[in-house]
Design a protein around this motif. Structure first.
Motif, PDB file in Angstrom:
ATOM      1  N   UNK A 198      -0.133 -21.592   9.476  1.00 42.25           N
ATOM      2  CA  UNK A 198      -0.866 -20.900   8.417  1.00 42.25           C
ATOM      3  C   UNK A 198      -0.141 -20.970   7.079  1.00 42.25           C
ATOM      4  N   UNK A 199       1.021 -21.612   7.045  1.00 46.64           N
ATOM      5  CA  UNK A 199       1.814 -21.654   5.813  1.00 46.64           C
ATOM      6  C   UNK A 199       2.009 -20.251   5.242  1.00 46.64           C
ATOM      7  N   UNK A 200       2.295 -19.319   6.107  1.00 43.67           N
ATOM      8  CA  UNK A 200       2.388 -17.921   5.705  1.00 43.67           C
ATOM      9  C   UNK A 200       3.673 -17.297   6.223  1.00 43.67           C
ATOM     10  N   UNK A 201       4.299 -16.522   5.367  1.00 48.47           N
ATOM     11  CA  UNK A 201       5.495 -15.777   5.723  1.00 48.47           C
ATOM     12  C   UNK A 201       5.128 -14.295   5.780  1.00 48.47           C
ATOM     13  N   UNK A 202       5.824 -13.564   6.629  1.00 45.60           N
ATOM     14  CA  UNK A 202       5.524 -12.147   6.809  1.00 45.60           C
ATOM     15  C   UNK A 202       6.793 -11.317   6.655  1.00 45.60           C
ATOM     16  N   UNK A 203       6.582 -10.043   6.339  1.00 46.42           N
ATOM     17  CA  UNK A 203       7.662  -9.074   6.367  1.00 46.42           C
ATOM     18  C   UNK A 203       7.127  -7.829   7.046  1.00 46.42           C
ATOM     19  N   UNK A 204       7.576  -7.607   8.259  1.00 45.43           N
ATOM     20  CA  UNK A 204       7.194  -6.402   8.979  1.00 45.43           C
ATOM     21  C   UNK A 204       8.206  -5.318   8.617  1.00 45.43           C
ATOM     22  N   UNK A 205       7.706  -4.210   8.103  1.00 44.58           N
ATOM     23  CA  UNK A 205       8.573  -3.126   7.646  1.00 44.58           C
ATOM     24  C   UNK A 205       8.305  -1.884   8.472  1.00 44.58           C
ATOM     25  N   UNK A 206       9.286  -1.471   9.242  1.00 42.95           N
ATOM     26  CA  UNK A 206       9.190  -0.265  10.061  1.00 42.95           C
ATOM     27  C   UNK A 206      10.123   0.817   9.526  1.00 42.95           C
ATOM     28  N   UNK A 207       9.906   2.025   9.972  1.00 38.99           N
ATOM     29  CA  UNK A 207      10.753   3.167   9.593  1.00 38.99           C
ATOM     30  C   UNK A 207      10.950   3.207   8.079  1.00 38.99           C
ATOM     31  N   UNK A 264       6.586   5.368   8.422  1.00 40.56           N
ATOM     32  CA  UNK A 264       5.482   4.486   8.750  1.00 40.56           C
ATOM     33  C   UNK A 264       5.852   3.015   8.649  1.00 40.56           C
ATOM     34  N   UNK A 265       4.837   2.177   8.822  1.00 46.53           N
ATOM     35  CA  UNK A 265       5.041   0.727   8.841  1.00 46.53           C
ATOM     36  C   UNK A 265       4.010   0.025   7.981  1.00 46.53           C
ATOM     37  N   UNK A 266       4.409  -1.148   7.495  1.00 45.63           N
ATOM     38  CA  UNK A 266       3.508  -2.043   6.794  1.00 45.63           C
ATOM     39  C   UNK A 266       3.907  -3.472   7.136  1.00 45.63           C
ATOM     40  N   UNK A 267       2.953  -4.384   7.002  1.00 45.67           N
ATOM     41  CA  UNK A 267       3.271  -5.802   7.134  1.00 45.67           C
ATOM     42  C   UNK A 267       2.792  -6.530   5.887  1.00 45.67           C
ATOM     43  N   UNK A 269       0.821  -1.209   0.000  1.00 48.72           N
ATOM     44  CA  UNK A 269       0.000   0.000   0.000  1.00 48.72           C
ATOM     45  C   UNK A 269       0.843   1.241   0.000  1.00 48.72           C
ATOM     46  N   UNK A 270       0.179   2.364   0.261  1.00 48.71           N
ATOM     47  CA  UNK A 270       0.828   3.676   0.320  1.00 48.71           C
ATOM     48  C   UNK A 270       0.986   4.079   1.777  1.00 48.71           C
ATOM     49  N   UNK A 271       2.190   4.484   2.136  1.00 52.37           N
ATOM     50  CA  UNK A 271       2.467   4.866   3.516  1.00 52.37           C
ATOM     51  C   UNK A 271       3.439   6.042   3.500  1.00 52.37           C
ATOM     52  N   UNK A 272       3.347   6.875   4.515  1.00 49.31           N
ATOM     53  CA  UNK A 272       4.289   7.991   4.626  1.00 49.31           C
ATOM     54  C   UNK A 272       5.626   7.506   5.167  1.00 49.31           C
ATOM     55  N   UNK A 288       6.215   4.486  -0.615  1.00 48.49           N
ATOM     56  CA  UNK A 288       6.504   5.296   0.562  1.00 48.49           C
ATOM     57  C   UNK A 288       6.660   6.737   0.112  1.00 48.49           C
ATOM     58  N   UNK A 289       5.795   7.590   0.611  1.00 47.86           N
ATOM     59  CA  UNK A 289       5.841   9.004   0.228  1.00 47.86           C
ATOM     60  C   UNK A 289       6.701   9.788   1.215  1.00 47.86           C
ATOM     61  N   UNK A 290       7.341  10.822   0.683  1.00 43.46           N
ATOM     62  CA  UNK A 290       8.232  11.629   1.531  1.00 43.46           C
ATOM     63  C   UNK A 290       7.487  12.768   2.190  1.00 43.46           C
TER      64      UNK A 290
END
Length: 122
Positions: free
Chosen positions: A76-85, A16-19, A10-13, A120-122
């Motif tokens: 859940x046979x699921x992998x994640x990527x938590x993205x911070x900063x 911010x964070x996304x998973x 998605x779009x985040x400033x 990621x918007x500035x």
């Protein structure tokens, strides 16, 4: 054959964070290494992080170390990527993939998802 489906982009400033999630189906993935890659417009696909499904050992690209966390949920046979900063330079299409090798090279991964856009918007 393993089928992979990414979601969570998605779009985040900036800051911010996304998973991101990568759901796997088909063949069992317990014998695999799973990885996240990204590709920005006009650039080559680059390694982000990987996790060994059995045992959970992880490895990160220097550019994301300390900001991103890769994990998996075996039930859940699921992998994640938590993205911070998040930074504008993290903007890319993010892909998950599987490998039978302990590698960071895209050519070493053989099953790929369709990708999810992170902006990621500035």
């Amino acid at each position: 054959q393993v089928q992979l489906v990414e979601s969570g982009g998605g779009l985040v400033q900036a800051g911010g964070s996304l998973r991101l999630s990568c759901a796997a189906s088909g063949r069992t993935i317990s014998s695999y290494v799973m990885g996240w890659f990204r590709q920005a417009p006009g650039k080559e696909r680059e390694f982000v992080a990987r996790i060994v499904w059995i045992g959970g050992s992880t490895y990160y690209a220097d550019s994301v170390k300390g900001r991103f966390t890769i994990s998996r949920d075996s039930a859940k046979n699921t992998m994640y990527l938590r993205m911070n900063s998040l930074k504008p330079e993290d903007t890319a299409v993010y892909y998950c993939a599987t490998s039978v090798l302990l590698t960071t090279a895209p050519k070493g991964f053989n099953n790929w998802g369709q990708g999810t856009q992170v902006t990621v918007s500035s």
